[in-house]
Scaffold this active site. Structure first.
Site, mmCIF file in Angstrom:
data_model
loop_
_atom_site.group_PDB
_atom_site.id
_atom_site.type_symbol
_atom_site.label_atom_id
_atom_site.label_comp_id
_atom_site.label_asym_id
_atom_site.label_seq_id
_atom_site.Cartn_x
_atom_site.Cartn_y
_atom_site.Cartn_z
ATOM 1 N N GLY A 185 7.221 28.587 23.707
ATOM 2 C CA GLY A 185 6.637 28.122 24.961
ATOM 3 C C GLY A 185 5.446 27.203 24.741
ATOM 4 N N ALA A 186 4.550 27.615 23.849
ATOM 5 C CA ALA A 186 3.338 26.837 23.606
ATOM 6 C C ALA A 186 2.617 27.406 22.401
ATOM 7 C CB ALA A 186 2.423 26.899 24.828
ATOM 8 N N HIS A 189 -6.121 32.885 23.929
ATOM 9 C CA HIS A 189 -6.061 33.031 22.472
ATOM 10 C C HIS A 189 -7.313 32.463 21.792
ATOM 11 C CE1 HIS A 189 -2.338 34.829 21.243
ATOM 12 N NE2 HIS A 189 -1.534 33.908 21.722
ATOM 13 N N GLU A 241 -1.136 38.971 19.961
ATOM 14 C CA GLU A 241 -0.151 38.707 21.018
ATOM 15 C C GLU A 241 -0.123 39.799 22.085
ATOM 16 O OE1 GLU A 241 0.733 35.920 21.392
ATOM 17 O OE2 GLU A 241 0.656 34.959 19.443
ATOM 18 N N GLU A 246 -2.415 30.755 26.333
ATOM 19 C CA GLU A 246 -2.873 29.951 25.190
ATOM 20 C C GLU A 246 -4.392 29.822 25.210
ATOM 21 O OE1 GLU A 246 -0.596 29.680 23.118
ATOM 22 O OE2 GLU A 246 1.026 30.059 24.515
ATOM 23 N N ASN A 276 -3.236 26.234 19.022
ATOM 24 C CA ASN A 276 -4.048 25.573 17.994
ATOM 25 C C ASN A 276 -5.479 25.336 18.509
ATOM 26 O OD1 ASN A 276 -1.448 24.990 16.642
ATOM 27 N ND2 ASN A 276 -1.221 23.630 18.399
HETATM 28 N N1 0A1 Z 1 1.442 31.947 19.222
HETATM 29 C C1 0A1 Z 1 2.210 31.314 20.249
HETATM 30 C C2 0A1 Z 1 3.673 31.393 20.111
HETATM 31 C C3 0A1 Z 1 4.322 30.689 19.014
HETATM 32 C C4 0A1 Z 1 4.763 31.376 17.938
HETATM 33 C C5 0A1 Z 1 5.500 30.764 16.971
HETATM 34 C C6 0A1 Z 1 5.770 29.440 17.144
HETATM 35 O O1 0A1 Z 1 6.549 28.817 16.235
HETATM 36 C C7 0A1 Z 1 7.285 29.578 15.373
HETATM 37 C C8 0A1 Z 1 5.306 28.730 18.204
HETATM 38 C C9 0A1 Z 1 4.555 29.361 19.141
HETATM 39 C C10 0A1 Z 1 1.951 32.050 21.528
HETATM 40 O O2 0A1 Z 1 1.884 33.267 21.525
HETATM 41 O O3 0A1 Z 1 1.853 31.419 22.542
HETATM 42 ZN ZN ZN Z 2 0.438 34.213 22.161
#
Ligand code: 0A1
Ligand code: ZN
Length: 878
Positions: free
Chosen positions: A268-269, A308, A327, A305, A272
């Site tokens: 989804g997103a 995070h 998460e 996002e 970074n």
């Molecule tokens: N950390 C992001 C989700 C995410 C996880 C892996 C990805 O590529 C393998 C891309 C995004 C989130 O929780 O939104």
């Molecule tokens: Zn996340």
């Protein structure tokens, strides 16, 4: 299948990194086939590594890289000082601190895995979580190595926008006319949070003044054609920033926050640091092109996002087994945000529906794993509903146990204690305990035990003593590699309803709702001074992710539907009624006996439909029958034809019997007013379109005409898509095709609408036949390399079109196997996800089970599989 099996990685083998990287300086010279990446790393021995005095070799992860040179402290390293191995590079090191310079070449254009640096519609972008950075350069690509990054991007002049994390510190033009920009991110971060974007993009800009008065620039970048679809995401971002200050005391920390929309994205997103990258479908919206559901999804993902930035970035994970640390916590945070912005009850119902439908299935399937897994072959396979949604439920239970204030004390301590660190789920629990003097010792098992616990509840009432007793037994079924599970600490929120429908006081303080702490295998709770035999309202608000069994009678469920003051349980009572009725009808279908409409269910739904005091969004939820997918979770062998027959029978019966009421409510709600994605307008549209769907299910020409008129009005996508979906499912196929063609002509320039258009057809139980799905894959707008298109067409068919996917000849299964094999060559992450329906073969009745298993074996025997797909397929066939 591979000759050598992928390696399993175990949590118990975790070791602190031997070396740390204090500074990471990167230079990218962008080119589709030959991007040059130079890295300059300030490396030093980790004082906390429990190694010996001799300097160990330095391991650098690296995949699909062309190594050009390595130097230590300015001296080129001769070949005997390093070894290239599968997955990386081992360097002999003779100093405990040094500067390592590595040059590599990569080909973003050839990167179809969408991990690392790749191209999407000509735009360069990155995806580094979990282990994508190793596809950019050689690096200790693990979350416990945190470094301050400086990034310089050099690109041709037709890439005017060059972005990376942090603050822009320099920009200019090279002697040969190329553009160059340098970014510095002052916050140390792991490589998975690195990002780079380069393209011919436009942006919208806004600002946010933080609680301490700092001004933050907010920018949202898209391809020029989408610039009109950014407003909602920008508003959602500002709401999220404010909410996180108010509810968690978390302030944003950089001068700029950027979001970029890209069309090719696996998830989804991505959060970074300072530069979130979004799947276009999860950020772009306008009233004409996006449905209410899309508006709400965007709001939730933007918030997720953004949140995070603290729960994930400022405090990150020590290793990937701790993924739920960031998460689960962040999903809990975004769910509460959405609940505050919209209808709390409806948000809870939607989340629990996903949990019960998909997470419970995962927890009972071959890939079942604890919220904190013990092992994995490929970490990308563990971005699961268990880690995210069950993880969020676990955090929610801590919130329930400690109360809102206690939870806030715990989160304050957690952020303060661990700011700038890479930590574990255990650290999170300890902070919660320390801030509250609480004991969560037994509660910890939620992190280590897989499987959905079952609660069996019985009760007795003694009129003489006025004592009411609840006996609660808990049991968690075995799952792969885990048997004989220990009892969990389960918070069960309850109320006792009296004859009048109101909740009885549980003690002299007048308290009417209580959280019972179920900690034992069998436990009794006694309530005194209960003047009449009460009806228990159990697991209110779904206070724990469990299956609760209590022998409610039909009358009791009808009573709860009418009187329970907990809207979640009001809805759930209706669902139980429908589940029970549908389960008897499946049995009748199997026995070949005539199906009879469940009168009580019709009565219940009729009362709901006529209740104009209830939130229309809740009414819409209560009117919806459990989906076919939800019905597979009833237990026992899944009999797809029986599920479909029973569900269609009830739906058609409800539609015909309650047609006048559906019509009346539809007419009352079908007023023309400017589109607004406010909670109350969304609620009204959802009820209106639920009524429309039932009306069209009658097949009456006059009712289909209502849908045609709504489609023709064309003033917002929610109403248009609902009308089109009803016409496609219930109208004659030739007319449906004509409507679909016209819709496509109108929206062909809009990627997000075209994705909706694909999904609507492939998931239609009547229209979305395998032949049509194959035809959609030949459509000029379909792109096999684009995960959104694959999810819309192939996923729509295999995951949301129960009737056609389970066609008795097994053709749906064979089709999915064929697509999975092809996808695995391009994008292993997507292949390993989309294969999921085949992994559930054990749950189906004999013939279907054999067919599904055969399809899965075709995948297994098709040649060398990616590590992603290998893990899922081999565990599912074991
Ligand atoms: N950390 C992001 C989700 C995410 C996880 C892996 C990805 O590529 C393998 C891309 C995004 C989130 O929780 O939104
Ligand atoms: Zn996340």
């Amino acid at each position: 299948m591979k000759d050598t099996q992928p390696r399993t990685i175990y949590l118990k083998d975790y070791r602190a990194p031997e070396y740390l990287v204090d500074r990471t300086e990167l230079t990218f010279d962008l080119d589709p086939y030959a991007t040059l990446v130079k890295s300059r790393l300030s490396v030093r021995r980790n004082p906390d590594a429990n190694g010996t005095d001799t300097l160990p070799a330095l391991w650098l992860d690296g995949v699909d890289l062309e190594l050009l040179s390595i130097a230590i402290d300015g001296e080129l390293l001769p070949a005997h000082r390093y070894t290239e191995k599968p997955g990386g590079l081992l360097l002999n090191v003779d100093k405990s601190a040094f500067v390592l310079e590595v040059q590599t070449r990569i080909a973003p254009e050839a990167n179809t895995s969408l991990e690392g640096l790749y191209l999407s519609n000509g735009m360069y972008c990155t995806q580094c979580e979990a282990e994508g950075f190793r596809k950019i350069t050689f690096y200790p690509d693990r979350p416990d190595v945190m470094s301050v990054f400086t990034t310089t991007i050099v690109a041709p002049a037709n890439y005017p926008v060059l972005l990376s994390n942090g603050n822009k510190i320099d920009s200019g033009t090279t002697a040969d006319g190329r553009l160059t920009v340098t970014w510095e991110d002052p916050f140390a971060k792991p490589s998975y949070l690195f990002a780079l974007v380069a393209g011919d993009l436009q942006f919208v800009e806004d600002r946010f003044v933080t609680c301490s008065g700092r001004e933050v620039t907010l920018q949202l970048y898209t391809e020029p054609k989408n610039i009109g679809k950014c407003e909602h995401a920008m508003t959602s971002l500002k709401h999220s920033m404010k909410w996180d200050e108010e509810v968690y005391g978390r302030e944003y920390d950089l001068d700029i926050f950027m979001i970029v929309a890209v069309d090719h994205f696996n998830m989804g997103a991505m959060e970074n640091k300072g530069l979130n990258i979004f799947n276009s479908a999860c950020v772009l919206a306008s009233p004409e092109t996006a449905t209410d559901a899309a508006f709400q999804r965007i709001e939730a993902i933007v918030a997720h996002e953004y949140f995070h930035n603290w729960s994930g970035n400022r405090v990150t994970c020590r290793d990937w087994f701790q993924l739920s640390l960031k998460e689960g916590f962040t999903v809990f945070r975004d769910a509460e945000f959405s609940a505050d912005m919209n209808s709390r009850a409806v948000k809870r119902i939607e989340d629990v529906t996903v949990l019960r439908t998909a997470q419970f299935a995962e927890d009972a399937g071959p890939m079942a794993h604890p919220v904190r897994p013990d092992s994995y072959m490929e970490i990308s396979n563990f971005y699961t509903l268990t880690v995210y949604e069950k993880g969020a439920e676990v955090v929610r239970m801590i919130h329930t146990i400690l109360g809102a204030d206690g939870f806030r004390r715990g989160s304050d301590l957690y952020f303060e204690r661990h700011d700038g660190q890479a930590v574990t789920c255990e650290d999170f629990i300890v902070a919660m305990e320390d801030a509250n003097g609480a004991d969560l010792q037994q509660f910890r098992r939620w992190y280590s035990q897989a499987g959905t616990p079952v609660l069996d509840v019985e009760d007795t009432y003694d009129m003489e003593t006025q004592e009411y007793r609840l006996t609660i037994r808990q049991h968690t079924p075995d799952s792969p590699g885990q048997v004989d599970k220990l009892p969990l600490h389960i918070p069960v929120s309850i109320a006792l309803l009296g004859r009048s429908g109101s909740a009885l006081p549980l003690d002299s303080s007048g308290e009417v709702e209580r959280v019972l702490h179920v900690t034992e295998t069998c436990q009794e709770f006694v309530f005194g001074n209960i003047p009449e035999r009460p009806l228990p309202s159990l697991l209110r608000g779904f206070s724990a992710p469990v299956k609760l069994r209590y022998g409610y009678s039909v009358e009791q469920l009808l009573f709860l539907m009418r009187h329970d003051s907990d809207p979640f349980n009001q809805w759930d009572a209706g669902q139980r009624l429908a589940f029970d009725a549908l389960s008897s009808l499946q049995q009748a279908y199997r026995n070949g006996t005539e199906l009879e409409l469940p009168e009580s269910l019709i009565d219940g739904l009729s009362a709901v439909l006529e209740n104009t005091r209830l939130d229309p969004a809740l009414v819409a939820k209560m009117l919806a029958l459990p989906s076919a997918q939800e019905l597979t979770e009833q237990g026992g062998e899944i009999d797809a034809p029986a599920i479909i027959a029973a569900r269609n029978f009830v739906r058609d019966g409800v539609a015909k019997t309650l047609k006048p009421q559906f019509r009346a409510r539809y007419e009352a709600l079908n007023v023309q007013k400017p589109y607004c994605p406010t909670a109350s307008d969304i609620a009204e549209r959802s009820l209106k379109n639920t009524c429309l769907s039932y009306l069209c299910a009658t097949g009456d020409q006059e009712m289909l005409a209502l849908a045609e008129a709504q489609l023709a009005r064309d003033d917002n996508m929610t109403d248009s898509a609902a009308a089109l979906a009803a016409l496609v499912e219930f109208g004659p196929a030739d007319k449906a095709q004509a409507h679909l063609d016209a819709f496509y002509r109108q929206w062909q320039q809009d990627t997000q609408v075209v994705e909706t258009w694909f999904g609507l057809q492939s998931s239609s139980p009547t229209f979305g036949t395998l032949d049509r799905v194959r035809a959609l894959m030949q459509h000029s707008a379909f792109e096999f390399k684009n995960p959104n298109k694959v999810r819309a067409v192939i996923g729509g068919f295999a995951m949301r079109n129960f009737a056609q996917f389970h066609a008795p000849d097994g053709s749906g299964y064979a089709f999915l196997a064929e697509q999975v094999i092809a996808l695995d060559k391009l994008n292993p992450q997507i292949a390993a996800r989309i294969v999921t329906p085949l992994t559930r073969w054990r749950k189906y009745r004999a013939e279907q089970s054999t067919q599904i298993q055969a399809a899965l074996k075709t995948v297994r025997d098709s040649g060398e599989l990616s590590r992603d797909l290998y893990e899922v397929v081999s565990k599912s066939l074991a």
